[in-house]
Design a protein around this motif. Sequence first.
Motif, PDB file in Angstrom:
ATOM      1  N   TYR A   1       0.819  -1.207   0.000  1.00 55.75           N
ATOM      2  CA  TYR A   1       0.000   0.000   0.000  1.00 55.75           C
ATOM      3  C   TYR A   1       0.856   1.261   0.000  1.00 55.75           C
ATOM      4  CZ  TYR A   1      -4.345  -2.553   0.401  1.00 55.75           C
ATOM      5  OH  TYR A   1      -5.425  -3.363   0.135  1.00 55.75           O
ATOM      6  N   THR A   2       2.029   1.179   0.604  1.00 58.26           N
ATOM      7  CA  THR A   2       2.940   2.329   0.560  1.00 58.26           C
ATOM      8  C   THR A   2       3.305   2.657  -0.876  1.00 58.26           C
ATOM      9  OG1 THR A   2       3.851   1.687   2.708  1.00 58.26           O
ATOM     10  CG2 THR A   2       5.134   3.240   1.410  1.00 58.26           C
ATOM     11  N   ARG A   3       3.609   1.620  -1.652  1.00 53.59           N
ATOM     12  CA  ARG A   3       3.940   1.835  -3.060  1.00 53.59           C
ATOM     13  C   ARG A   3       2.708   2.232  -3.869  1.00 53.59           C
ATOM     14  NH1 ARG A   3       8.987   0.725  -4.293  1.00 53.59           N
ATOM     15  NH2 ARG A   3      10.237  -0.577  -2.882  1.00 53.59           N
ATOM     16  N   MET A   4       1.532   1.722  -3.484  1.00 60.91           N
ATOM     17  CA  MET A   4       0.303   2.109  -4.177  1.00 60.91           C
ATOM     18  C   MET A   4       0.066   3.612  -4.050  1.00 60.91           C
ATOM     19  SD  MET A   4      -3.595   0.704  -3.623  1.00 60.91           S
ATOM     20  CE  MET A   4      -3.058  -1.005  -3.545  1.00 60.91           C
ATOM     21  N   PHE A   5       0.476   4.178  -2.910  1.00 59.16           N
ATOM     22  CA  PHE A   5       0.344   5.623  -2.700  1.00 59.16           C
ATOM     23  C   PHE A   5       1.464   6.412  -3.373  1.00 59.16           C
ATOM     24  CE2 PHE A   5      -2.779   4.652   0.575  1.00 59.16           C
ATOM     25  CZ  PHE A   5      -3.607   5.771   0.552  1.00 59.16           C
ATOM     26  N   GLY A   6       2.425   5.742  -3.998  1.00 61.30           N
ATOM     27  CA  GLY A   6       3.454   6.422  -4.777  1.00 61.30           C
ATOM     28  C   GLY A   6       4.792   6.601  -4.088  1.00 61.30           C
ATOM     29  N   VAL A   7       4.949   6.064  -2.878  1.00 57.28           N
ATOM     30  CA  VAL A   7       6.229   6.181  -2.181  1.00 57.28           C
ATOM     31  C   VAL A   7       7.186   5.113  -2.730  1.00 57.28           C
ATOM     32  CG1 VAL A   7       7.394   6.114   0.059  1.00 57.28           C
ATOM     33  CG2 VAL A   7       5.068   7.049  -0.131  1.00 57.28           C
ATOM     34  N   GLY A   8       8.445   5.484  -2.876  1.00 56.30           N
ATOM     35  CA  GLY A   8       9.433   4.561  -3.426  1.00 56.30           C
ATOM     36  C   GLY A   8       9.710   4.789  -4.895  1.00 56.30           C
ATOM     37  N   GLU A   9       9.081   5.812  -5.492  1.00 54.93           N
ATOM     38  CA  GLU A   9       9.345   6.174  -6.885  1.00 54.93           C
ATOM     39  C   GLU A   9       9.162   7.671  -7.047  1.00 54.93           C
ATOM     40  OE1 GLU A   9       5.425   5.668  -9.472  1.00 54.93           O
ATOM     41  OE2 GLU A   9       6.007   3.791  -8.505  1.00 54.93           O
ATOM     42  N   LYS A  10       9.788   8.219  -8.070  1.00 55.70           N
ATOM     43  CA  LYS A  10       9.676   9.654  -8.331  1.00 55.70           C
ATOM     44  C   LYS A  10       8.279   9.981  -8.851  1.00 55.70           C
ATOM     45  CE  LYS A  10      14.599  10.159  -9.406  1.00 55.70           C
ATOM     46  NZ  LYS A  10      15.603  10.565 -10.420  1.00 55.70           N
ATOM     47  N   THR A  11       7.808  11.162  -8.521  1.00 58.14           N
ATOM     48  CA  THR A  11       6.492  11.591  -8.986  1.00 58.14           C
ATOM     49  C   THR A  11       6.523  12.033 -10.441  1.00 58.14           C
ATOM     50  OG1 THR A  11       6.769  13.919  -8.376  1.00 58.14           O
ATOM     51  CG2 THR A  11       5.988  12.419  -6.650  1.00 58.14           C
ATOM     52  N   GLY A  12       7.700  12.443 -10.924  1.00 58.05           N
ATOM     53  CA  GLY A  12       7.817  12.935 -12.300  1.00 58.05           C
ATOM     54  C   GLY A  12       7.593  14.424 -12.435  1.00 58.05           C
ATOM     55  N   ILE A  13       7.633  15.165 -11.328  1.00 57.99           N
ATOM     56  CA  ILE A  13       7.485  16.613 -11.393  1.00 57.99           C
ATOM     57  C   ILE A  13       8.544  17.205 -12.308  1.00 57.99           C
ATOM     58  CG2 ILE A  13       8.964  17.024  -9.379  1.00 57.99           C
ATOM     59  CD1 ILE A  13       7.087  19.332  -8.624  1.00 57.99           C
ATOM     60  N   ASP A  14       8.214  18.314 -12.971  1.00 55.86           N
ATOM     61  CA  ASP A  14       9.119  18.916 -13.946  1.00 55.86           C
ATOM     62  C   ASP A  14      10.198  19.768 -13.277  1.00 55.86           C
ATOM     63  OD1 ASP A  14       6.922  20.443 -13.228  1.00 55.86           O
ATOM     64  OD2 ASP A  14       6.739  21.465 -15.147  1.00 55.86           O
ATOM     65  N   LEU A  15      10.925  19.139 -12.385  1.00 53.88           N
ATOM     66  CA  LEU A  15      12.079  19.731 -11.710  1.00 53.88           C
ATOM     67  C   LEU A  15      13.161  18.668 -11.587  1.00 53.88           C
ATOM     68  CD1 LEU A  15      10.493  21.803  -8.780  1.00 53.88           C
ATOM     69  CD2 LEU A  15      11.544  22.709 -10.861  1.00 53.88           C
ATOM     70  N   PRO A  16      14.441  19.071 -11.598  1.00 50.81           N
ATOM     71  CA  PRO A  16      15.513  18.079 -11.489  1.00 50.81           C
ATOM     72  C   PRO A  16      15.781  17.654 -10.049  1.00 50.81           C
ATOM     73  CG  PRO A  16      16.440  20.268 -11.777  1.00 50.81           C
ATOM     74  CD  PRO A  16      14.944  20.427 -11.849  1.00 50.81           C
ATOM     75  N   TYR A  17      16.459  16.531  -9.918  1.00 47.81           N
ATOM     76  CA  TYR A  17      17.008  16.026  -8.658  1.00 47.81           C
ATOM     77  C   TYR A  17      15.939  15.529  -7.677  1.00 47.81           C
ATOM     78  CZ  TYR A  17      20.705  18.993 -10.564  1.00 47.81           C
ATOM     79  OH  TYR A  17      21.601  19.609 -11.398  1.00 47.81           O
ATOM     80  N   GLU A  18      14.813  15.060  -8.151  1.00 49.95           N
ATOM     81  CA  GLU A  18      13.776  14.557  -7.249  1.00 49.95           C
ATOM     82  C   GLU A  18      14.217  13.245  -6.612  1.00 49.95           C
ATOM     83  OE1 GLU A  18       9.030  13.309  -7.211  1.00 49.95           O
ATOM     84  OE2 GLU A  18      10.083  13.538  -9.120  1.00 49.95           O
ATOM     85  N   SER A  19      13.861  13.053  -5.344  1.00 50.93           N
ATOM     86  CA  SER A  19      14.160  11.813  -4.621  1.00 50.93           C
ATOM     87  C   SER A  19      12.976  10.854  -4.703  1.00 50.93           C
ATOM     88  CB  SER A  19      14.489  12.112  -3.155  1.00 50.93           C
ATOM     89  OG  SER A  19      15.642  12.921  -3.050  1.00 50.93           O
ATOM     90  N   GLU A  20      13.244   9.583  -4.405  1.00 53.20           N
ATOM     91  CA  GLU A  20      12.230   8.539  -4.540  1.00 53.20           C
ATOM     92  C   GLU A  20      11.508   8.215  -3.242  1.00 53.20           C
ATOM     93  OE1 GLU A  20      14.301   5.200  -6.087  1.00 53.20           O
ATOM     94  OE2 GLU A  20      14.414   5.996  -8.137  1.00 53.20           O
ATOM     95  N   GLY A  21      12.097   8.574  -2.101  1.00 56.54           N
ATOM     96  CA  GLY A  21      11.527   8.101  -0.850  1.00 56.54           C
ATOM     97  C   GLY A  21      11.854   6.622  -0.652  1.00 56.54           C
ATOM     98  N   LEU A  22      11.301   6.019   0.391  1.00 57.16           N
ATOM     99  CA  LEU A  22      11.622   4.624   0.682  1.00 57.16           C
ATOM    100  C   LEU A  22      10.415   3.911   1.282  1.00 57.16           C
ATOM    101  CD1 LEU A  22      13.634   2.289   0.944  1.00 57.16           C
ATOM    102  CD2 LEU A  22      14.377   3.254   3.132  1.00 57.16           C
ATOM    103  N   ALA A  23      10.035   2.798   0.651  1.00 56.19           N
ATOM    104  CA  ALA A  23       8.987   1.908   1.163  1.00 56.19           C
ATOM    105  C   ALA A  23       9.674   0.646   1.668  1.00 56.19           C
ATOM    106  CB  ALA A  23       7.978   1.572   0.068  1.00 56.19           C
ATOM    107  N   PRO A  24       9.890   0.512   2.980  1.00 58.89           N
ATOM    108  CA  PRO A  24      10.695  -0.599   3.504  1.00 58.89           C
ATOM    109  C   PRO A  24       9.968  -1.941   3.420  1.00 58.89           C
ATOM    110  CG  PRO A  24       9.765   0.661   5.297  1.00 58.89           C
ATOM    111  CD  PRO A  24       9.411   1.393   4.041  1.00 58.89           C
TER     112      PRO A  24
END
Length: 617
Positions: free
Chosen positions: A406-429
């Motif tokens: 469910y953490t990944r279903m909410f989008g944590v652990g991957e980049k959102t794709g915002i139009d800015l550089p250097y975005e982090s992915e977060g972490l779904a343990p």
Amino acid sequence: MRKDKVPTQRVPIPEPEDDYTGRVRILGAIVTGIIIVLIVRLVYLQVYDGAYYARLADGNRIRIIPSVAPRGNFYDRNGEPLVVNRPSFTASLLPLSEPPTKETLSRLSVLLQVPAEEIQKKIDSHVGLDPIRIKQDLGPELVTILEEQRSLYPGVIVEVQPIRDYIYHTWGAHALGYVSEISEAELEAKKDQGYKSGDIIGKFGLERVYDTDVRGVNGGRQVEVDVTGKPVQNLGTQPPVAGADLELTIDARIQVAAERAIAQQLGAIGAHAAAAVVMNPQTGEVLALASNPSFDPNFFVNGISEKNWKAINENPYHPMDNKAITGEYPPGSTFKIVTGTAALEEGKVTPQEIIYDPGYHWLIPKTNAGGEALGAINFVQALAHSDNVYFYEMGYRLGVDLLEKYTRMFGVGEKTGIDLPYESEGLAPSKAYKKANYEDDWYISETFDAAIGQGFNLVTPLQAAMIMGQIASGGNRYKPHLVNRIRAADGHIIREFKPELLSKLDVRPEVIAVVRQGLEDVASYGTAAGQFGPNYPVKIASKTGTAENPHGRDHGWFVAYAPVENPTIVIAVVVEQGGFGSQSAVPIAKKILDAAFNLKTPETEAVMQEVAIRRKS
């Protein structure tokens, strides 16, 4: 008979030729041959190669002086200017057949206060006939000296060029970005795209992402110069084409409100860093993006000074980091939104089930943050009052692998794709994550930590906003973006960005409805009621959070959306080492919401005045 003698005819015998006369004749023949060859060569050069040598001659007296195209302006969603151009003067060297003397370089170095070695380096690395730009943004005194004393500075010209002006200075800098002169590495990578030495390019933020759209097409003047490089006649002009304008999703009022609120709160509580993201959960439009401490993009336009760079580089709170999209923090109790959604959807709990909270969990003696015991509570009450013991039990019933799903279903652990550089992915343990990175087994206590947003969990403020946004929008996760339209200088729209649906929660609508009910009670009667309460003019749903920090005080969190009937605003605020989210992050979010909904407060009035002042400047 005597024969008469016939007289013999005498044949004249030539006299021996004089040696001198012979040499003259030979020399005359040679000279005649040379003249004939020269005449033939002259005819050949004039008739057949005349155009070629005419071009060479012109190259020695004709120069192309580029006219730099103004970069496109940035406007907020309501047409308020955020980034514009202003005219400036640049001292440049025309590449002549003879390089400038050491005396000229020394004199120029003293006048412009640019090291002679730096000027020489620019000359040595320059290729082509474009002017070599030595120093930008000259003051009127320097311009006057260069114009009046041309004979002392052969080959030096003064160009009028547009220069970037970031109206709000440090505010919004991480989203807008900055520009500076192209580096050698960048030039090598971009030379096939038409970039040249001395070009100004986007280095960060939107300036970098949309550089090819906003840079425009340079024009130029063809001028005739004398032997000193002084222009004496204009032979032709090609006007530059301005770059395209960006119409952003940002609302200047909300951006100013966020920046002011963060600065005021950091000063009040003695913290040093914070970030805020404001979005429309139904479109993905970013209405404000703030990260503090920040930097002034204007410092970089002419090449940042050693003093300013040192101040930025030595700041321990990293002003150049866009904490809104690169900062990764444990989400604390805001993560209970994910845990609660998973538990309800998986049938691990019902909204009506009563769980008794004696102040600690029955399996492991983990307590509530303040040591309190809430007694018998249901789901909505547990979410509204952020009860740790209740959500320890949810984590125990789910297990870490379901929680990761469910953490990944909410989008944590991957980049959102915002139009800015250097975005982090977060972490779904998960168990696999710990085994791969720590070569250790997963423990039940770590599941408890994960269930309340501690332990290995990491999210960016943008991801926290998008988690809340999915609840607000009924499960839809839209791609965040900062640009609505790209508009050409003549007004026609080049590109328009529409909402882009990334995913949808695989969750029943009735589950989302229960979660929303619990979040609505947070602001009215729960942990955020101290700032909002049931009488706040706009009905909001929210969640506070406090994330443990092994390096100092806890981080404070707050996420919210409003109005609950038809959410158009979602907010995420994090205050590094701010302590309880209800005390550090909630006051920031309240001022942002006040401005977003035009509530009449002294601070909202100050925000409006600030926007008006910047517009006039």
